[in-house]
Design a protein around this motif. Sequence first.
Motif, PDB file in Angstrom:
ATOM      1  N   THR A 134      -1.704 -32.989  24.647  1.00 27.29           N
ATOM      2  CA  THR A 134      -0.842 -33.752  25.539  1.00 27.29           C
ATOM      3  C   THR A 134      -0.066 -34.826  24.781  1.00 27.29           C
ATOM      4  OG1 THR A 134      -2.641 -35.279  26.033  1.00 27.29           O
ATOM      5  CG2 THR A 134      -2.361 -33.406  27.526  1.00 27.29           C
ATOM      6  N   THR A 135       1.098 -35.145  25.297  1.00 31.14           N
ATOM      7  CA  THR A 135       1.872 -36.277  24.804  1.00 31.14           C
ATOM      8  C   THR A 135       2.352 -37.070  26.013  1.00 31.14           C
ATOM      9  OG1 THR A 135       3.930 -35.002  24.733  1.00 31.14           O
ATOM     10  CG2 THR A 135       2.644 -35.129  22.690  1.00 31.14           C
ATOM     11  N   GLU A 136       2.458 -38.353  25.803  1.00 35.94           N
ATOM     12  CA  GLU A 136       2.880 -39.239  26.885  1.00 35.94           C
ATOM     13  C   GLU A 136       3.664 -40.391  26.280  1.00 35.94           C
ATOM     14  OE1 GLU A 136       0.182 -41.068  30.126  1.00 35.94           O
ATOM     15  OE2 GLU A 136       0.134 -42.471  28.435  1.00 35.94           O
ATOM     16  N   THR A 137       4.784 -40.704  26.895  1.00 35.81           N
ATOM     17  CA  THR A 137       5.524 -41.906  26.543  1.00 35.81           C
ATOM     18  C   THR A 137       5.670 -42.735  27.803  1.00 35.81           C
ATOM     19  OG1 THR A 137       6.790 -40.703  24.881  1.00 35.81           O
ATOM     20  CG2 THR A 137       7.665 -42.839  25.576  1.00 35.81           C
ATOM     21  N   MET A 138       5.341 -44.008  27.698  1.00 33.53           N
ATOM     22  CA  MET A 138       5.556 -44.935  28.809  1.00 33.53           C
ATOM     23  C   MET A 138       6.411 -46.092  28.314  1.00 33.53           C
ATOM     24  SD  MET A 138       2.342 -45.209  31.297  1.00 33.53           S
ATOM     25  CE  MET A 138       1.387 -43.787  31.812  1.00 33.53           C
ATOM     26  N   VAL A 139       7.381 -46.456  29.127  1.00 32.27           N
ATOM     27  CA  VAL A 139       8.222 -47.619  28.871  1.00 32.27           C
ATOM     28  C   VAL A 139       7.839 -48.654  29.916  1.00 32.27           C
ATOM     29  CG1 VAL A 139      10.576 -48.516  28.734  1.00 32.27           C
ATOM     30  CG2 VAL A 139      10.075 -46.167  27.978  1.00 32.27           C
ATOM     31  N   LEU A 140       7.622 -49.879  29.463  1.00 32.49           N
ATOM     32  CA  LEU A 140       7.210 -50.958  30.361  1.00 32.49           C
ATOM     33  C   LEU A 140       8.172 -52.133  30.248  1.00 32.49           C
ATOM     34  CD1 LEU A 140       4.496 -49.666  28.804  1.00 32.49           C
ATOM     35  CD2 LEU A 140       3.414 -50.983  30.607  1.00 32.49           C
ATOM     36  N   ARG A 141       8.323 -52.855  31.350  1.00 30.21           N
ATOM     37  CA  ARG A 141       9.147 -54.061  31.382  1.00 30.21           C
ATOM     38  C   ARG A 141       8.263 -55.224  31.810  1.00 30.21           C
ATOM     39  NH1 ARG A 141      12.423 -53.504  35.727  1.00 30.21           N
ATOM     40  NH2 ARG A 141      13.607 -51.903  34.663  1.00 30.21           N
ATOM     41  N   ARG A 142       8.431 -56.345  31.117  1.00 30.91           N
ATOM     42  CA  ARG A 142       7.694 -57.564  31.471  1.00 30.91           C
ATOM     43  C   ARG A 142       8.588 -58.425  32.356  1.00 30.91           C
ATOM     44  NH1 ARG A 142       5.453 -60.448  26.451  1.00 30.91           N
ATOM     45  NH2 ARG A 142       7.651 -60.312  25.948  1.00 30.91           N
ATOM     46  N   SER A 143       8.032 -58.817  33.488  1.00 27.14           N
ATOM     47  CA  SER A 143       8.760 -59.675  34.413  1.00 27.14           C
ATOM     48  C   SER A 143       7.767 -60.674  34.987  1.00 27.14           C
ATOM     49  CB  SER A 143       9.379 -58.829  35.529  1.00 27.14           C
ATOM     50  OG  SER A 143      10.046 -59.659  36.447  1.00 27.14           O
ATOM     51  N   GLY A 144       8.085 -61.938  34.872  1.00 25.68           N
ATOM     52  CA  GLY A 144       7.174 -62.960  35.368  1.00 25.68           C
ATOM     53  C   GLY A 144       5.827 -62.923  34.664  1.00 25.68           C
ATOM     54  N   GLY A 145       5.805 -62.482  33.420  1.00 32.70           N
ATOM     55  CA  GLY A 145       4.564 -62.435  32.648  1.00 32.70           C
ATOM     56  C   GLY A 145       3.734 -61.178  32.861  1.00 32.70           C
ATOM     57  N   ALA A 146       4.144 -60.306  33.779  1.00 33.28           N
ATOM     58  CA  ALA A 146       3.372 -59.089  34.066  1.00 33.28           C
ATOM     59  C   ALA A 146       4.142 -57.849  33.600  1.00 33.28           C
ATOM     60  CB  ALA A 146       3.098 -58.983  35.565  1.00 33.28           C
ATOM     61  N   TRP A 147       3.415 -56.912  33.014  1.00 33.20           N
ATOM     62  CA  TRP A 147       4.002 -55.649  32.579  1.00 33.20           C
ATOM     63  C   TRP A 147       3.944 -54.624  33.708  1.00 33.20           C
ATOM     64  CZ3 TRP A 147       6.727 -55.177  28.292  1.00 33.20           C
ATOM     65  CH2 TRP A 147       6.504 -56.071  27.238  1.00 33.20           C
ATOM     66  N   LYS A 148       5.038 -53.905  33.909  1.00 31.40           N
ATOM     67  CA  LYS A 148       5.098 -52.808  34.878  1.00 31.40           C
ATOM     68  C   LYS A 148       5.667 -51.580  34.170  1.00 31.40           C
ATOM     69  CE  LYS A 148       3.970 -54.821  38.842  1.00 31.40           C
ATOM     70  NZ  LYS A 148       3.020 -54.346  39.817  1.00 31.40           N
ATOM     71  N   ILE A 149       5.167 -50.425  34.531  1.00 30.51           N
ATOM     72  CA  ILE A 149       5.650 -49.167  33.977  1.00 30.51           C
ATOM     73  C   ILE A 149       6.963 -48.811  34.672  1.00 30.51           C
ATOM     74  CG2 ILE A 149       5.161 -46.703  33.719  1.00 30.51           C
ATOM     75  CD1 ILE A 149       2.102 -47.573  33.923  1.00 30.51           C
ATOM     76  N   VAL A 150       8.030 -48.621  33.881  1.00 27.17           N
ATOM     77  CA  VAL A 150       9.331 -48.270  34.447  1.00 27.17           C
ATOM     78  C   VAL A 150       9.704 -46.820  34.158  1.00 27.17           C
ATOM     79  CG1 VAL A 150      10.200 -50.636  34.471  1.00 27.17           C
ATOM     80  CG2 VAL A 150      10.614 -49.184  32.465  1.00 27.17           C
ATOM     81  N   HIS A 151       9.027 -46.213  33.189  1.00 25.39           N
ATOM     82  CA  HIS A 151       9.318 -44.807  32.880  1.00 25.39           C
ATOM     83  C   HIS A 151       8.083 -44.144  32.276  1.00 25.39           C
ATOM     84  CE1 HIS A 151      11.359 -41.181  31.708  1.00 25.39           C
ATOM     85  NE2 HIS A 151      11.059 -41.375  30.435  1.00 25.39           N
ATOM     86  N   ILE A 152       7.823 -42.916  32.718  1.00 22.63           N
ATOM     87  CA  ILE A 152       6.743 -42.091  32.164  1.00 22.63           C
ATOM     88  C   ILE A 152       7.346 -40.735  31.815  1.00 22.63           C
ATOM     89  CG2 ILE A 152       4.538 -40.950  32.595  1.00 22.63           C
ATOM     90  CD1 ILE A 152       3.983 -43.065  34.770  1.00 22.63           C
ATOM     91  N   HIS A 153       6.982 -40.230  30.661  1.00 24.13           N
ATOM     92  CA  HIS A 153       7.353 -38.868  30.279  1.00 24.13           C
ATOM     93  C   HIS A 153       6.102 -38.174  29.788  1.00 24.13           C
ATOM     94  CE1 HIS A 153      10.638 -36.141  28.430  1.00 24.13           C
ATOM     95  NE2 HIS A 153       9.633 -35.442  28.861  1.00 24.13           N
ATOM     96  N   TRP A 154       5.682 -37.138  30.516  1.00 28.58           N
ATOM     97  CA  TRP A 154       4.483 -36.380  30.179  1.00 28.58           C
ATOM     98  C   TRP A 154       4.856 -34.988  29.688  1.00 28.58           C
ATOM     99  CZ3 TRP A 154       3.073 -38.525  35.383  1.00 28.58           C
ATOM    100  CH2 TRP A 154       2.199 -39.601  35.282  1.00 28.58           C
ATOM    101  N   SER A 155       4.070 -34.494  28.739  1.00 31.75           N
ATOM    102  CA  SER A 155       4.274 -33.149  28.240  1.00 31.75           C
ATOM    103  C   SER A 155       2.933 -32.593  27.774  1.00 31.75           C
ATOM    104  CB  SER A 155       5.249 -33.185  27.063  1.00 31.75           C
ATOM    105  OG  SER A 155       5.512 -31.889  26.589  1.00 31.75           O
ATOM    106  N   SER A 156       2.788 -31.269  27.829  1.00 31.73           N
ATOM    107  CA  SER A 156       1.559 -30.654  27.353  1.00 31.73           C
ATOM    108  C   SER A 156       1.842 -29.245  26.851  1.00 31.73           C
ATOM    109  CB  SER A 156       0.509 -30.610  28.470  1.00 31.73           C
ATOM    110  OG  SER A 156       0.960 -29.797  29.535  1.00 31.73           O
ATOM    111  N   ALA A 157       0.948 -28.754  26.007  1.00 35.62           N
ATOM    112  CA  ALA A 157       1.048 -27.402  25.478  1.00 35.62           C
ATOM    113  C   ALA A 157      -0.351 -26.833  25.345  1.00 35.62           C
ATOM    114  CB  ALA A 157       1.746 -27.413  24.124  1.00 35.62           C
ATOM    115  N   ASP A 158      -0.471 -25.536  25.596  1.00 33.91           N
ATOM    116  CA  ASP A 158      -1.764 -24.876  25.451  1.00 33.91           C
ATOM    117  C   ASP A 158      -2.199 -24.885  23.993  1.00 33.91           C
ATOM    118  OD1 ASP A 158      -1.814 -24.278  28.147  1.00 33.91           O
ATOM    119  OD2 ASP A 158      -0.858 -22.335  27.866  1.00 33.91           O
TER     120      ASP A 158
END
Length: 158
Positions: A134-158
């Motif tokens: 599996t591979t995963e990329t997450m992009v997060l943005r910090r706002s008001g001191g807290a991180w939130k996930i704004v983008h997820i990209h998931w991929s997998s291969a047998d």
Amino acid sequence: MHSALKFAFGILLASAAAAHPEQHKPASVDAALDRTVQPAAAVVDGFHAALTRGDTDSALGFLADNAVIFEAGGVERGKAEYASHHLSADSAFSQAVLSEVTRRTGELAGDLAWIASEGRTTGTYKGKPIDVVTTETMVLRRSGGAWKIVHIHWSSAD
């Protein structure tokens, strides 16, 4: 392989981590991350841990309202769309399998961070054996001191 099943593979990457934390993050995985990006990585881990516990409300709390999720050619635009489509299935899959993060990297740029994880997921889901990289990329943005996930990209291969 069905798109929904492939989507679930990506989710499981860190999701099973909460059920099996000793296999989620080898010491070398997050130790290699610069300390400035570790709080964002903790949000990624918290999201997956919530899915693995079946706590979908908590999982949603880690996502920005406008989060965009890519997987297997599909797109979910926003937290509400994800909640109404794949959230429950992703949580069920995460609870059924074991995921191990084998490598992780990330970087911080102001109030944006990215965390890229590689791993392997094994187990059985709906009577079918699972053994995927599996591979995963997450992009997060910090706002008001807290991180939130704004983008997820998931991929997998047998």
